[in-house]
Design an enzyme around this catalytic site. Structure first.
Site, PDB file in Angstrom:
ATOM      1  N   HIS A 193      84.467  23.294  33.581  1.00  0.00           N
ATOM      2  CA  HIS A 193      83.915  22.228  34.421  1.00  0.00           C
ATOM      3  C   HIS A 193      84.905  21.074  34.596  1.00  0.00           C
ATOM      4  CE1 HIS A 193      83.141  19.800  30.815  1.00  0.00           C
ATOM      5  NE2 HIS A 193      82.533  20.858  30.268  1.00  0.00           N
ATOM      6  N   ARG A 238      81.438  19.651  23.666  1.00  0.00           N
ATOM      7  CA  ARG A 238      81.648  18.699  24.761  1.00  0.00           C
ATOM      8  C   ARG A 238      81.421  17.303  24.208  1.00  0.00           C
ATOM      9  NH1 ARG A 238      78.671  20.935  28.097  1.00  0.00           N
ATOM     10  NH2 ARG A 238      76.707  19.757  28.114  1.00  0.00           N
ATOM     11  N   TYR A 274      84.786  25.891  25.215  1.00  0.00           N
ATOM     12  CA  TYR A 274      83.643  26.774  24.969  1.00  0.00           C
ATOM     13  C   TYR A 274      84.142  28.181  24.637  1.00  0.00           C
ATOM     14  CZ  TYR A 274      81.710  22.856  27.555  1.00  0.00           C
ATOM     15  OH  TYR A 274      81.398  21.592  27.976  1.00  0.00           O
ATOM     16  N   HIS A 309      82.135  12.757  36.558  1.00  0.00           N
ATOM     17  CA  HIS A 309      81.495  12.510  37.847  1.00  0.00           C
ATOM     18  C   HIS A 309      81.062  11.045  37.912  1.00  0.00           C
ATOM     19  CE1 HIS A 309      77.681  12.591  35.629  1.00  0.00           C
ATOM     20  NE2 HIS A 309      78.117  13.704  35.060  1.00  0.00           N
ATOM     21  N   GLU A 369      84.122  13.819  30.257  1.00  0.00           N
ATOM     22  CA  GLU A 369      83.437  14.801  29.419  1.00  0.00           C
ATOM     23  C   GLU A 369      84.208  16.111  29.283  1.00  0.00           C
ATOM     24  OE1 GLU A 369      79.899  16.459  31.406  1.00  0.00           O
ATOM     25  OE2 GLU A 369      80.212  14.966  32.982  1.00  0.00           O
ATOM     26  N   ASP A 390      74.499   8.989  30.687  1.00  0.00           N
ATOM     27  CA  ASP A 390      74.791  10.431  30.577  1.00  0.00           C
ATOM     28  C   ASP A 390      75.744  10.631  29.410  1.00  0.00           C
ATOM     29  OD1 ASP A 390      75.208  13.117  30.937  1.00  0.00           O
ATOM     30  OD2 ASP A 390      76.156  12.951  32.903  1.00  0.00           O
ATOM     31  N   HIS A 396      74.463  24.755  31.162  1.00  0.00           N
ATOM     32  CA  HIS A 396      73.208  24.100  31.518  1.00  0.00           C
ATOM     33  C   HIS A 396      72.041  24.713  30.749  1.00  0.00           C
ATOM     34  CE1 HIS A 396      75.003  22.595  35.588  1.00  0.00           C
ATOM     35  NE2 HIS A 396      75.353  21.850  34.563  1.00  0.00           N
ATOM     36  N   ASP A 412      73.265  17.005  25.075  1.00  0.00           N
ATOM     37  CA  ASP A 412      73.568  16.294  26.319  1.00  0.00           C
ATOM     38  C   ASP A 412      72.246  15.731  26.804  1.00  0.00           C
ATOM     39  OD1 ASP A 412      74.308  15.438  28.857  1.00  0.00           O
ATOM     40  OD2 ASP A 412      75.499  17.212  29.313  1.00  0.00           O
ATOM     41  N   ASP A 450      46.743  20.918  41.865  1.00  0.00           N
ATOM     42  CA  ASP A 450      46.538  19.544  42.321  1.00  0.00           C
ATOM     43  C   ASP A 450      47.178  18.519  41.388  1.00  0.00           C
ATOM     44  OD1 ASP A 450      44.871  19.994  40.202  1.00  0.00           O
ATOM     45  OD2 ASP A 450      43.084  19.103  41.110  1.00  0.00           O
ATOM     46  N   HIS A 472      74.315  12.180  38.570  1.00  0.00           N
ATOM     47  CA  HIS A 472      75.475  12.624  39.337  1.00  0.00           C
ATOM     48  C   HIS A 472      75.437  11.841  40.643  1.00  0.00           C
ATOM     49  CE1 HIS A 472      75.589  16.804  37.147  1.00  0.00           C
ATOM     50  NE2 HIS A 472      75.979  15.805  36.392  1.00  0.00           N
ATOM     51  N   GLU A 489      81.104  13.346  25.745  1.00  0.00           N
ATOM     52  CA  GLU A 489      80.957  12.656  27.032  1.00  0.00           C
ATOM     53  C   GLU A 489      80.623  11.188  26.826  1.00  0.00           C
ATOM     54  OE1 GLU A 489      78.384  13.273  31.155  1.00  0.00           O
ATOM     55  OE2 GLU A 489      77.653  14.109  29.276  1.00  0.00           O
TER      56      GLU A 489
END
Length: 436
Positions: free
Chosen positions: A345, A402, A384, A349, A380, A266, A238, A255, A35, A356, A404
């Site tokens: 990637h 990365r 890797y 975006h 970005e 972002d 991710h 990130d 709940d 996004h 960004e």
């Protein structure tokens, strides 16, 4: 943003519609367990049109040759709900607040919807939503179709989200200021992480330091699940576990960003846990940074997004050749997608009410959109190199980087909205050692 801005958006949507009825619903609440519920987050399209942050609400826009009309359905004030969960705005206060033609109790929606649809031929809804409210709409349209005496009935159903999200692509000055506020808080959080990071900390402790800044500054929420990835964890794009120890000699990729009044930021930064880049880390880092700076410099009105993507891939492929990870002609390597193993990637975006932003990337002919002033996007690039990848020279294994930033397209070219966040090797090492 005040009601004037939301009213103007509703009028613009009406202008883009053919004769008919558009229906946009609020987001439902989401159960977390038993709940308990997740913190409520409004449907971005609904919020864009009315700035209302309550669930169980519906906005209807009606357009016909004689008039246009806007109707808002909200949940009525309920004393028991107010006791347990806080007071709803209610029907009367909604009439005072919103520049709509009428406001009704949501309990009246099911009985009123058939009359709203009567004698209209076009219906605009979210075609991909499984909302029970939209099921009621479709059932009402079906009923009218077989009702005697109804001369005109719904015969075309259109995707209202495409119209709204095309509008969302170009940000107003007020939206840009809201995004800047989110970025300013995020900048403070990233600098806090740089100052607090120490060997032996756990990833979630660094995340907690940033979350404190977000909440203490009044941000509504994180814009997305934070990534705090030490060492080889950065090579999981991710990664959100954020449970491992931060080890001496490794990098940490963060990130993480916040929302302000539902508008996102972002940001990604990568830095050494001990405050000092190794030679190999610095080599890779400066390659990624050079790519990012060159891609950002290429942004201007008229440039097409798919060209920017290809340009970024060429630069990243060159970097991989220069690092000795790939060999051969760039064009041949790109055609074979050899670079994608290490740069999988896209370059960025759209960003706005969603991190996004689901705005279109192509025009009605399917061609890549050209940049216009007012568009906001991320840039970005990343490289890797997994720790177990023996195709990579040993000194680079386990490095994932990365960088960004959030970029506004302007009439003059671009504005880096997040330029205040430390990014050069010298800036990062200076803050890590409390010298800046």
């Amino acid at each position: 943003m005040n009601e004037t801005h939301f009213y103007a958006r509703r009028q613009k949507l009406l202008d883009r519609m053919e004769e008919g009825v558009a229906i946009v619903t609020s987001a439902p609440t989401q159960s977390r367990s038993n709940d308990t519920e997740y913190l409520y987050r409004q449907n971005s399209d609904f919020y864009y049109l009315c700035g209302f942050n309550e669930d169980n609400s519906i906005l209807i826009l009606v357009k016909n040759p004689e008039l246009t009309k806007t109707i808002l359905f909200v949940e009525a004030y309920n004393a028991e709900h107010a006791l347990w969960n806080g007071a709803r705005l209610g029907v009367e206060r909604a009439r005072e607040r919103f520049r709509v033609d009428d406001v009704h109790d949501i309990s009246e929606y099911a009985t009123m919807i058939k009359d709203v649809l009567r004698e209209h031929i076009n219906l605009y809804i979210d075609l991909y939503s499984d909302s029970t409210r939209l099921t009621e709409v479709k059932n009402a349209a079906q009923s009218l179709h077989s009702t005697r005496g109804v001369k005109r009935h719904i015969r075309s159903i259109h995707d209202v989200t495409h119209l709204i999200r095309s509008m969302r692509l170009i940000k107003s000055d007020e939206e840009i200021e809201t995004i800047k506020k989110a970025i300013a808080i995020t900048a403070e959080a990233h600098h806090t992480a740089l100052r607090k990071c120490r060997t032996g900390m756990l990833e979630y402790q660094l995340q907690a330091a940033m979350s404190y800044v977000f909440l203490n500054s009044g941000a509504s929420a994180e814009a997305y699940g934070a990534i705090v990835a030490g060492g080889n964890n950065a090579n999981t794009l991710h990664y959100v576990d954020n449970r491992d120890e931060l080890r001496d000699g490794d990098l940490v990729l963060i990130d993480a960003a916040c929302e302000w009044e539902l508008y996102a930021s972002d940001i990604t930064r990568t830095f050494p846990i001990n405050g000092k880049f190794s030679d190999a880390q610095r080599e890779v880092y400066e390659k990624v940074l050079d790519v990012q700076l060159r891609v950002i410099e290429a942004i201007r009105v008229g440039v097409k997004r798919d060209w920017l993507q290809m340009y970024s891939e060429e630069l990243l492929c060159d970097a991989l050749i220069e690092l000795g990870i790939l060999s051969g002609e760039r064009s041949t390597l790109i055609e074979a997608k050899e670079h994608k193993k290490y740069a999988p990637h896209g370059i960025g975006h759209w960003m706005g009410l969603d991190v996004h932003d689901p705005c279109p990337y192509v025009d009605e002919a399917g061609e890549s959109l050209a940049f216009e002033a007012g568009m906001v996007m991320t840039i970005e690039p990343g490289l890797y190199f997994r720790a177990d990848d023996e195709s990579v020279p040993e000194r680079y294994r386990g490095i994932g980087i990365r960088i960004e930033d959030n970029i506004l397209v302007t009439e003059e070219g671009y504005e880096n909205l997040s330029a205040m966040i430390a990014k050069s090797v010298e800036e990062i090492e200076g803050i890590c050692h409390n010298q800046l």
